[in-house]
Design an enzyme around this catalytic site. Structure first.
Site, PDB file in Angstrom:
ATOM      1  N   GLU A 150      -3.926  -1.093  -5.322  1.00 15.13           N
ATOM      2  CA  GLU A 150      -3.804  -0.921  -6.300  1.00 15.13           C
ATOM      3  C   GLU A 150      -4.069  -1.208  -7.683  1.00 15.13           C
ATOM      4  OE1 GLU A 150      -0.431   2.131  -5.580  1.00 15.13           O
ATOM      5  OE2 GLU A 150      -1.655   3.038  -3.767  1.00 15.13           O
ATOM      6  N   CYS A 163      -9.517   1.194  -1.718  1.00 16.53           N
ATOM      7  CA  CYS A 163      -8.447   1.827   0.022  1.00 16.53           C
ATOM      8  C   CYS A 163      -9.133   0.929   0.321  1.00 16.53           C
ATOM      9  CB  CYS A 163      -9.622   3.024   0.042  1.00 16.53           C
ATOM     10  SG  CYS A 163      -9.377   4.803  -0.546  1.00 16.53           S
ATOM     11  N   GLU A 193     -10.278   1.013   4.015  1.00 19.41           N
ATOM     12  CA  GLU A 193     -10.940   0.824   4.675  1.00 19.41           C
ATOM     13  C   GLU A 193     -12.317   0.796   3.810  1.00 19.41           C
ATOM     14  OE1 GLU A 193      -8.902   3.474   3.404  1.00 19.41           O
ATOM     15  OE2 GLU A 193     -10.023   5.602   4.937  1.00 19.41           O
ATOM     16  N   CYS A 209     -10.410   8.788   3.362  1.00 20.53           N
ATOM     17  CA  CYS A 209     -10.852   9.791   2.740  1.00 20.53           C
ATOM     18  C   CYS A 209     -12.364   9.919   2.008  1.00 20.53           C
ATOM     19  CB  CYS A 209     -11.079   9.170   0.705  1.00 20.53           C
ATOM     20  SG  CYS A 209     -11.581   7.614  -0.284  1.00 20.53           S
ATOM     21  N   CYS A 237     -14.682   6.752   1.051  1.00 18.71           N
ATOM     22  CA  CYS A 237     -14.480   5.470   2.283  1.00 18.71           C
ATOM     23  C   CYS A 237     -15.337   7.138   2.802  1.00 18.71           C
ATOM     24  CB  CYS A 237     -13.086   5.714   2.755  1.00 18.71           C
ATOM     25  SG  CYS A 237     -12.361   4.454   1.911  1.00 18.71           S
TER      26      CYS A 237
HETATM   27  N1  THU Z   1      -5.745   4.915   0.832  1.00 14.91           N
HETATM   28  C1  THU Z   1      -6.574   3.762   1.732  1.00 14.91           C
HETATM   29  O1  THU Z   1      -6.242   2.391   0.950  1.00 14.91           O
HETATM   30  N2  THU Z   1      -7.537   4.754   2.585  1.00 14.91           N
HETATM   31  C2  THU Z   1      -7.858   6.011   2.443  1.00 14.91           C
HETATM   32  O2  THU Z   1      -8.281   6.461   3.512  1.00 14.91           O
HETATM   33  C3  THU Z   1      -6.498   7.865   1.776  1.00 14.91           C
HETATM   34  C4  THU Z   1      -6.270   6.417   1.171  1.00 14.91           C
HETATM   35  C5  THU Z   1      -5.083   4.580   0.306  1.00 14.91           C
HETATM   36  C6  THU Z   1      -5.647   4.775  -1.944  1.00 14.91           C
HETATM   37  C7  THU Z   1      -4.269   4.687  -2.997  1.00 14.91           C
HETATM   38  O3  THU Z   1      -3.746   2.707  -2.741  1.00 14.91           O
HETATM   39  C8  THU Z   1      -2.857   4.716  -1.461  1.00 14.91           C
HETATM   40  O4  THU Z   1      -3.779   5.337  -0.535  1.00 14.91           O
HETATM   41  C9  THU Z   1      -2.131   6.405  -1.751  1.00 14.91           C
HETATM   42  O5  THU Z   1      -3.163   7.449  -1.737  1.00 14.91           O
END
Ligand code: THU
Length: 160
Positions: A58, A67, A69, A106, A109
């Site tokens: 982040e 993310c 993935e 998500c 991804c």
């Molecule tokens: N996040 C992921 O890394 N992968 C996902 O498939 C869902 C969300 C992360 C993004 C963000 O840093 C945190 O999870 C909260 O949304």
């Protein structure tokens, strides 16, 4: 039609999926998630057995984050171009927590998985925990994105 495999227990997953989930859990420890406090790890396996991991990173400028993935997918492509991606597992933990919590990939991804899948012309299986007692293995990115947008949409006018 695609078939999703559902498992009520983590232990019921196949050996390779469990191994990838384990590597993903380790990778989640490297996440940088001070804002959501939701750490995610991803681990994918290539056709030669190499494993590439990613975590979510982040940023104070929120949309700059990425993310787990996509970190894993892009790293795999940068480091092992042209090797087929067979399977990707994604897991999540609350920051500081030990137990996994559900995390379904998500939309963006899934869209990126689909791009890799389309390019390699072979499906990528996706392993994820969709609720407290359910693990799912999706047979492909396409199965997670019906009516998807792909490069075929862009090419359509050239084919006429
Ligand atoms: N996040 C992921 O890394 N992968 C996902 O498939 C869902 C969300 C992360 C993004 C963000 O840093 C945190 O999870 C909260 O949304």
């Amino acid at each position: 039609m695609s078939e999703f495999s559902l498992f009520k227990n983590f232990d019921d997953l196949d050996q390779e999926s469990k191994y990838l989930a384990h590597k993903a859990k380790e990778a989640a420890n490297h996440a940088h998630a001070p804002y959501s406090k939701f750490t995610v790890g991803a681990a994918l396996i290539l056709e030669d057995g190499s494993v590439v991991t990613g975590a979510n990173y982040e940023n104070a400028a929120y949309p700059s984050g990425m993310c787990a993935e996509r970190v894993a997918l892009y790293a795999a492509s940068a480091q092992h171009a042209d090797k087929r991606i067979m399977k990707i597992a994604v897991v999540a933990k609350k920051k500081g927590g030990k137990e996994l919590v559900p995390a379904s990939s998500c939309g963006p991804c899934r869209q990126v998985m689909l791009e890799f899948e389309t390019n390699q012309k072979k499906p990528i299986s996706i392993v994820m925990q969709t609720d407290e007692n359910t693990w799912v293995i999706a047979p492909s990115a396409a199965s997670l994105l019906p009516f998807s947008f792909t490069k075929d949409n862009l090419d359509i006018h050239h084919k006429k």
